[in-house]
Scaffold this active site. Structure first.
Site, mmCIF file in Angstrom:
data_model
loop_
_atom_site.group_PDB
_atom_site.id
_atom_site.type_symbol
_atom_site.label_atom_id
_atom_site.label_comp_id
_atom_site.label_asym_id
_atom_site.label_seq_id
_atom_site.Cartn_x
_atom_site.Cartn_y
_atom_site.Cartn_z
ATOM 1 C CG ASN A 88 -1.464 1.341 1.574
ATOM 2 O OD1 ASN A 88 -2.358 1.848 0.899
ATOM 3 N ND2 ASN A 88 -0.900 1.976 2.599
ATOM 4 C CB SER A 140 -3.635 5.216 -8.597
ATOM 5 O OG SER A 140 -4.281 6.403 -9.032
ATOM 6 C CE1 TYR A 153 0.594 7.807 -6.703
ATOM 7 C CE2 TYR A 153 -1.180 8.207 -8.265
ATOM 8 C CZ TYR A 153 -0.747 7.758 -7.033
ATOM 9 O OH TYR A 153 -1.659 7.249 -6.133
ATOM 10 C CE LYS A 157 -0.210 4.168 -6.813
ATOM 11 N NZ LYS A 157 -0.072 3.207 -5.703
HETATM 12 N N1 LIG Z 1 -5.557 8.941 -1.264
HETATM 13 C C1 LIG Z 1 -5.873 8.864 -2.554
HETATM 14 O O1 LIG Z 1 -6.664 9.666 -3.088
HETATM 15 C C2 LIG Z 1 -5.286 7.746 -3.385
HETATM 16 C C3 LIG Z 1 -5.795 7.567 -4.677
HETATM 17 C C4 LIG Z 1 -5.285 6.553 -5.462
HETATM 18 C C5 LIG Z 1 -4.291 5.733 -4.967
HETATM 19 N N2 LIG Z 1 -3.807 5.939 -3.717
HETATM 20 C C6 LIG Z 1 -2.739 5.042 -3.266
HETATM 21 O O2 LIG Z 1 -3.088 4.459 -2.035
HETATM 22 C C7 LIG Z 1 -1.923 4.208 -1.256
HETATM 23 C C8 LIG Z 1 -2.082 4.863 0.099
HETATM 24 O O3 LIG Z 1 -2.353 6.224 -0.119
HETATM 25 P P1 LIG Z 1 -2.727 7.218 1.083
HETATM 26 O O4 LIG Z 1 -3.457 8.360 0.461
HETATM 27 O O5 LIG Z 1 -3.307 6.460 2.200
HETATM 28 O O6 LIG Z 1 -1.263 7.740 1.436
HETATM 29 P P2 LIG Z 1 -0.740 8.576 2.673
HETATM 30 O O7 LIG Z 1 0.314 9.473 2.149
HETATM 31 O O8 LIG Z 1 -1.868 9.189 3.456
HETATM 32 O O9 LIG Z 1 -0.052 7.443 3.550
HETATM 33 C C9 LIG Z 1 1.019 6.709 3.029
HETATM 34 C C10 LIG Z 1 1.759 6.026 4.147
HETATM 35 O O10 LIG Z 1 2.886 5.355 3.560
HETATM 36 C C11 LIG Z 1 4.052 5.697 4.283
HETATM 37 N N3 LIG Z 1 5.204 5.690 3.404
HETATM 38 C C12 LIG Z 1 5.356 6.419 2.273
HETATM 39 N N4 LIG Z 1 6.571 6.194 1.745
HETATM 40 C C13 LIG Z 1 7.192 5.304 2.565
HETATM 41 C C14 LIG Z 1 8.473 4.698 2.557
HETATM 42 N N5 LIG Z 1 9.380 4.969 1.617
HETATM 43 N N6 LIG Z 1 8.785 3.833 3.549
HETATM 44 C C15 LIG Z 1 7.903 3.580 4.522
HETATM 45 N N7 LIG Z 1 6.679 4.132 4.598
HETATM 46 C C16 LIG Z 1 6.327 4.979 3.622
HETATM 47 C C17 LIG Z 1 3.776 7.097 4.846
HETATM 48 O O11 LIG Z 1 4.599 7.376 5.985
HETATM 49 C C18 LIG Z 1 2.300 7.028 5.179
HETATM 50 O O12 LIG Z 1 2.056 6.545 6.470
HETATM 51 C C19 LIG Z 1 -0.753 4.759 -2.074
HETATM 52 O O13 LIG Z 1 -0.161 3.719 -2.799
HETATM 53 C C20 LIG Z 1 -1.421 5.751 -2.994
HETATM 54 O O14 LIG Z 1 -0.687 5.966 -4.174
HETATM 55 C C21 LIG Z 1 -4.284 6.920 -2.905
#
Ligand SMILES: NC(=O)c1ccc[n+]([C@@H]2O[C@H](COP(=O)([O-])OP(=O)(O)OC[C@H]3O[C@@H](n4cnc5c(N)ncnc54)[C@H](O)[C@@H]3O)[C@@H](O)[C@H]2O)c1
Length: 246
Positions: A88, A140, A153, A157
């Site tokens: 994730n 995504s 990105y 993805k």
């Molecule tokens: N939120 C959205 O709208 C959305 C949409 C499409 C896809 N996504 C995908 O869902 C996933 C989660 O997204 P989110 O919005 O919850 O993200 P977020 O940024 O709120 O949380 C991501 C978490 O991953 C951790 N993280 C990031 N890089 C890291 C690393 N190198 N090592 C260890 N930990 C790391 C961060 O500390 C954080 O706790 C991601 O893959 C994101 O691309 C999110």
């Protein structure tokens, strides 16, 4: 839908979708290995999951440091067979093809493709030997539509979808399913803090359900794909986007 008797490793567990997965998986009975680079948020969510009666191991690391990731994964095996993997963790480095630099591009590919590949390489053999396993990769919508100003990105993805389908073909006969969920706009701390309102409003306006997702709505789908109930689903990339990509 129970995850009782399983151990799930969740990356990026500290906040957003990863945190929602942690709580959802704990409520369904899974023990947990939680990884994140943020010690504060990871500590909080690990405490919450342990308070729900689950066995929890958590480790603070930068997942892109692959040697350290391998060490932590080795340590995690002491919990028992990790038979659910949720890839994730992610971050974005916005930029058009003209503006994106090589370092940013490779960082984004690293976290979204190389880290999941590495964890799959580590944990897939144990799942195959056990005859049961679940891998859920968080992609995504941009992986299928592309995104203007999101070249790294979107490319990453799209990459995770290819990885998902390829691994699914390799290990289906051994009882391991591999799927991706493709969230649309989801209300996570990063989106709430960093995405400008006009951009959010434009996405919501073209989303038939007329709002963004709550992280739990994505986590519920991930938990389903990780469960026995999803036993005949593999190799899919499932949009969880309120119809945004329709
Ligand atoms: N939120 C959205 O709208 C959305 C949409 C499409 C896809 N996504 C995908 O869902 C996933 C989660 O997204 P989110 O919005 O919850 O993200 P977020 O940024 O709120 O949380 C991501 C978490 O991953 C951790 N993280 C990031 N890089 C890291 C690393 N190198 N090592 C260890 N930990 C790391 C961060 O500390 C954080 O706790 C991601 O893959 C994101 O691309 C999110």
């Amino acid at each position: 839908m129970s995850l009782d008797g399983h151990i799930a490793l969740i990356t990026g567990a500290g906040q957003g979708i990863g945190r929602a997965c942690t709580v959802t998986f704990a409520s369904k009975g899974a023990d947990l290995v939680l990884l994140d680079k943020n010690p504060e948020t990871l500590g909080e969510v690990a405490h919450e999951a342990a308070g729900m009666g689950r066995k929890v191991m958590s480790d603070v690391l930068d997942l892109t440091e692959l040697e350290r990731l391998r060490e932590v994964a080795e340590k995690a095996r002491k919990m028992g067979l990790i038979d659910i993997l949720v890839n994730n963790a992610g971050f974005d480095r916005p930029g058009t093809t003209a503006k994106i630099d090589k370092k940013a591009f490779e960082e984004v590919l690293g976290i979204h493709v190389t880290v999941p590949l590495t964890l799959i390489q580590i944990f897939l053999p144990g799942m195959r030997a056990a005859g049961w396993g679940r891998i859920v990769n968080v992609g995504s919508i941009y992986g299928i539509t592309g995104g203007k100003g999101e070249v790294a990105y979107s490319t990453a993805k799209a990459g995770i979808i290819g990885l998902t389908k390829s691994v699914a073909k390799e290990c289906g006969q051994d009882g391991v399913t591999v799927n991706a969920v493709l969230p649309g706009l989801t209300r996570t701390p990063t989106i709430e803090t960093f995405m400008n309102e006009r951009y959010k409003e434009a996405i919501i306006a073209s989303t038939p359900l007329g709002r963004m997702a709550e992280p739990e709505e994505v986590a519920n789908v991930i938990a389903f794909l990780a469960s026995d109930e999803a036993s005949f689903i593999t190799g899919i990339a499932l949009p969880v986007c309120g119809g945004w990509a329709v």
